[in-house]
Design an enzyme around this catalytic site. Structure first.
Site, PDB file in Angstrom:
ATOM      1  CG  HIS A  26     -16.809  63.827  49.098  1.00  0.00           C
ATOM      2  ND1 HIS A  26     -17.370  63.044  50.089  1.00  0.00           N
ATOM      3  CD2 HIS A  26     -16.112  62.968  48.296  1.00  0.00           C
ATOM      4  CE1 HIS A  26     -17.032  61.775  49.892  1.00  0.00           C
ATOM      5  NE2 HIS A  26     -16.270  61.706  48.812  1.00  0.00           N
TER       6      HIS A  26
ATOM      7  CG  ASP B   8     -13.233  68.159  52.434  1.00  0.00           C
ATOM      8  OD1 ASP B   8     -12.093  67.658  52.519  1.00  0.00           O
ATOM      9  OD2 ASP B   8     -14.184  67.576  51.878  1.00  0.00           O
TER      10      ASP B   8
ATOM     11  CD  GLN C 125      -9.543  65.067  46.076  1.00  0.00           C
ATOM     12  OE1 GLN C 125      -8.627  65.048  45.261  1.00  0.00           O
ATOM     13  NE2 GLN C 125     -10.092  63.959  46.547  1.00  0.00           N
TER      14      GLN C 125
ATOM     15  CE  LYS D 197     -10.066  61.389  49.439  1.00  0.00           C
ATOM     16  NZ  LYS D 197     -10.403  60.583  48.260  1.00  0.00           N
TER      17      LYS D 197
ATOM     18  CB  CYS E  50     -18.927  60.973  47.080  1.00  0.00           C
ATOM     19  SG  CYS E  50     -18.673  59.225  47.369  1.00  0.00           S
TER      20      CYS E  50
END
Length: 405
Positions: free
Chosen positions: A122, A198, A201, A224, A361
């Site tokens: 991203h 990261d 998700q 999220k 993104c």
């Protein structure tokens, strides 16, 4: 399957509404999830019964606010199996967490050093490192996914004795591909690099154990994972957090200030300048409690079964390019040759089906795939098989309609 999403849906009142005369089918969960009643109640309770600033006040409400605020830190630390609550730093979200790291590590980089990321990233895990490379003379290197959507059998050579930072997504937000994270982290650690994951998700779907991953930093956002917007987490090992220069300075993050010098506070407060997003932190803790109250493996299996079902239906229909894996993902990312994504999205929206159309993104990844963007349907624990089929039916209707024009 044993899991029944209908038992959870009453906790999400927003899903009961209609959109343009159709039942709302919300499949944009990779962008943001809806919030269950326990999260909404926790936020409302703060404003109704607790509202005060934390740490600084010496009165009843401030004590209550501080206790709830720090209890939330304990909850999140337990949620990701952090060894201590001081390893949890509050931020506005994944983007601020990564920018905090890119700024905080800058003093350790010099010209010729290397920052390694993957081609799945991203922009939030790309642009801060790109700009850090520009500022320091370091080199940004990319560990690529192949044109077949797979990782090279041998990617060890991307990790060199000049690799200072390795930053990788846990799961791609754009196409749902997982990284072989443990292997990559091991290669990076062998080179002495700082490691960042990261997890934006991942945390809503997978149980995350930062001690098992053994990464230096792990970052994610509340919105999220059924929590509020504007709040996120930067987890770090003690030694890694200690070397960070504070990204922001001001109140709360100091022990003593004179006109000549400032003595910074201890962790975690040294990296938390100003009044924090107190109600967001409390809401995020409630989201963690909500997830922990569920059979998380059952939730994951259900979400993956929805994505797999959609993949199967659309693959059999033909004429659709699907970029996400057939299995072990919770989203389906696709395009239809010679059809504009926004036209497809507009038709789906007119029928009450909410998905995401665009680059997600991830411009470089889209360029590698040879498309301007994709249409993405992403699933959460409250989605039903009827909604998965509704998406397929409406999408295929849209394709037929646009082909006739």
């Amino acid at each position: 399957m044993a899991f029944d999403p209908l038992l959870l849906r009453p906790l999400f009142p927003i899903l009961a509404q209609s959109a343009y005369g159709h039942p709302l089918t919300y499949l944009d969960n990779a962008a943001t999830t809806q919030k269950p009643l326990p999260v909404l109640d926790a936020i409302q309770d703060y404003y109704r019964n607790i509202n005060a600033n934390v740490h600084r006040g010496a009165h009843f409400l401030s004590d209550r606010a501080t206790n709830r605020f720090e209890q939330a830190r304990d909850t999140v630390a337990s949620f990701i199996n952090a060894p201590e609550q001081s390893h949890v730093i509050w931020t506005k979200g994944t983007t601020e967490s990564i920018n905090t790291l890119a700024y905080g590590l800058e003093h350790l980089l010099e010209k010729g050093d290397e920052i390694l990321i993957t081609s799945l990233e991203h922009h939030a895990n790309l642009v801060p490192w790109q700009q850090l490379a520009f500022r320091t003379g370091a080199r940004l290197r990319i560990l690529p996914l192949t044109s077949n959507g797979e990782w090279e059998p041998e990617f060890r050579h991307y990790f060199t004795d000049r690799t200072r930072i390795f930053a990788a997504t846990h799961i791609s937000n754009a196409i749902g591909v997982s990284t072989p994270l443990q292997i990559m982290l091991d290669h990076a650690k062998q080179q002495g690099a700082f490691t960042l994951v990261d997890g934006a998700q991942a945390v809503a779907h997978y149980p995350v154990d930062v001690q098992a991953l053994d990464c230096d930093f792990y970052v994610f956002s509340g919105h999220k994972m059924y929590g509020p917007t504007g709040v996120g987490v930067l987890y770090g090992k003690s030694h890694a957090l200690e070397v960070l220069l504070p990204y922001q300075t001001g109140g709360e993050m100091v022990r003593h200030v004179s006109y000549q010098a400032t003595e910074f506070n201890i962790l975690p407060y040294r990296l938390e300048a100003g009044t924090p997003h107190i109600e967001g932190v409390i809401g995020l803790a409630a989201a963690c409690d909500f997830l922990c109250s569920q059979d998380r493996l059952a939730l994951l299996a259900w979400e993956q079964s929805l994505a797999s079902h959609v993949y199967s239906r659309l693959h059999k229909a033909g004429g659709i390019d699907i970029y996400s894996p057939e299995k072990n993902t919770t989203l389906v990312s696709l395009s239809v040759p010679h059809m504009h994504l926004l036209d497809l999205n507009a038709y789906l929206d007119s029928q009450g089906v909410a998905v995401r159309a665009g680059s997600h993104c991830a411009h470089p990844l889209m360029a590698q795939l040879g498309v301007a963007g994709t249409l993405r349907a992403s699933f959460a624990c409250y989605n039903t098989m009827a909604e998965a089929n509704r998406f397929c039916d409406v999408l295929l209707d849209a394709i037929d309609l646009l082909n006739d024009e």
